[in-house]
Scaffold this active site. Structure first.
Site, PDB file in Angstrom:
ATOM      1  CG  ASN A   7      21.150  16.425 -67.477  1.00  0.00           C
ATOM      2  OD1 ASN A   7      21.835  17.286 -66.938  1.00  0.00           O
ATOM      3  ND2 ASN A   7      20.404  15.583 -66.782  1.00  0.00           N
ATOM      4  CD  GLU A  34      20.985  17.157 -63.133  1.00  0.00           C
ATOM      5  OE1 GLU A  34      21.449  16.984 -61.996  1.00  0.00           O
ATOM      6  OE2 GLU A  34      21.194  16.366 -64.079  1.00  0.00           O
ATOM      7  CG  ASP A 147      18.412  12.466 -67.755  1.00  0.00           C
ATOM      8  OD1 ASP A 147      18.231  11.244 -67.877  1.00  0.00           O
ATOM      9  OD2 ASP A 147      19.163  12.964 -66.892  1.00  0.00           O
ATOM     10  CG  ASN A 149      17.591   9.758 -64.660  1.00  0.00           C
ATOM     11  OD1 ASN A 149      18.797   9.515 -64.759  1.00  0.00           O
ATOM     12  ND2 ASN A 149      17.137  10.902 -64.175  1.00  0.00           N
ATOM     13  CG  ASP A 218      20.479  12.016 -71.948  1.00  0.00           C
ATOM     14  OD1 ASP A 218      20.016  12.955 -71.280  1.00  0.00           O
ATOM     15  OD2 ASP A 218      21.487  11.360 -71.609  1.00  0.00           O
ATOM     16  CG  ASP A 247      26.931  14.094 -65.353  1.00  0.00           C
ATOM     17  OD1 ASP A 247      26.111  14.863 -65.890  1.00  0.00           O
ATOM     18  OD2 ASP A 247      26.816  13.712 -64.166  1.00  0.00           O
ATOM     19  CG  HIS A 248      23.568  13.847 -69.171  1.00  0.00           C
ATOM     20  ND1 HIS A 248      22.569  12.930 -69.403  1.00  0.00           N
ATOM     21  CD2 HIS A 248      23.617  14.006 -67.824  1.00  0.00           C
ATOM     22  CE1 HIS A 248      22.039  12.555 -68.250  1.00  0.00           C
ATOM     23  NE2 HIS A 248      22.663  13.185 -67.281  1.00  0.00           N
TER      24      HIS A 248
END
Length: 258
Positions: A7, A34, A147, A149, A218, A247-248
């Site tokens: 991501n 993303e 991802d 989530n 993930d 941030d991943h």
């Protein structure tokens, strides 16, 4: 063969990070999520110059998914999921890459929960599960990565008690993921590292990365044909510490040749 998912949290803004990681890690197949870029703004030339061809499903400002491959043809088989003609969010793309069906997904976040966004997350999840069930009938190796989530269990989150009401950890979300797994998929990272603390996401706030206060959201899910070829799996955690990074962190598996 090395397959990775990442991501990128904005493919154009993080392009230097992405290109550096591609050069250092050299995966054969990459799924990106993303993108945060409309179809015409995907940085294809830079990706090609790095040695990869690509297909992508863009969307202005939000979402977006892509599949990259090095020295392998990408034959697109699907973009989007059946079941909701009004869903315009770019969250799923699928292709046959080197004889492997690769599904790249960016499952909705769902916060705040409860609420319309959480309802959309669960409905999207159900549509995805229906498609995943069909994929299990294929006489080909299949990987569904991206991802999700979803924080599957307590071991996948720093201080789980703080996430009880979050859409990533609510019982409905975990039940949906469990139902998906019960179809016959294998969680590659957890299969190879059953008891290890593994995170793939660290928030930008409160020095989460420095404190290693992360989440594992993930995932790589493999069908039985690919599970038998699984060699290794891991997280390129150091990438999360680079300047102007996502941030991943990238997640990867390696598989044996048939």
């Amino acid at each position: 063969m090395k397959i990775a998912t990442y991501n990128v949290n904005g493919v154009n803004g993080r392009l230097p990070v992405l290109l550096r990681w591609l050069e250092e890690s050299a995966p054969d197949i990459v799924c990106l999520q993303e993108l945060k870029a409309p179809q015409e703004k995907f940085p294809l030339q830079a990706i090609n110059d790095a040695g990869y061809n690509a297909i992508w499903h863009g969307q202005k400002s939000w979402n977006g998914v892509a599949i990259l491959a090095k020295n392998l043809e990408i034959q697109e088989t699907r973009r989007g999921l059946d079941g909701d003609d009004e869903d315009i969010q770019s969250r799923y793309i699928e292709a046959n890459v080197g004889g492997i069906i690769v599904g790249c997904l960016y499952l909705p976040n769902g916060n705040p929960a409860p609420g319309p966004k959480f309802d959309y997350k669960l409905s999207w999840f159900e549509r995805f599960k229906l498609h995943a069930q069909k994929l299990l009938t294929y006489d080909l190796p299949v990987v569904l990565c991206g991802d999700y989530n979803v924080i599957p269990t307590d071991i996948d989150v720093y201080k789980p008690e703080r996430w009880i009401e979050d859409a990533l950890f609510r019982p409905e979300t975990r039940e949906a993921f469990s139902g998906l797994m019960q179809q016959g998929w294998t969680d590659a990272l957890r299969t190879l590292h059953p008891d290890q603390k593994i995170y793939t996401f660290w928030d930008y706030f409160r020095n989460a990365y420095g404190r290693d206060a992360g989440l594992r959201i993930d995932h790589f899910l493999l069908n039985p044909k690919l599970t038998t070829r699984l060699k290794d799996a891991g997280v390129d955690k150091q990438v999360r510490g680079w300047e102007k990074t996502s941030d991943h962190a990238p997640v990867w598996i390696t598989i044996k040749k048939e």
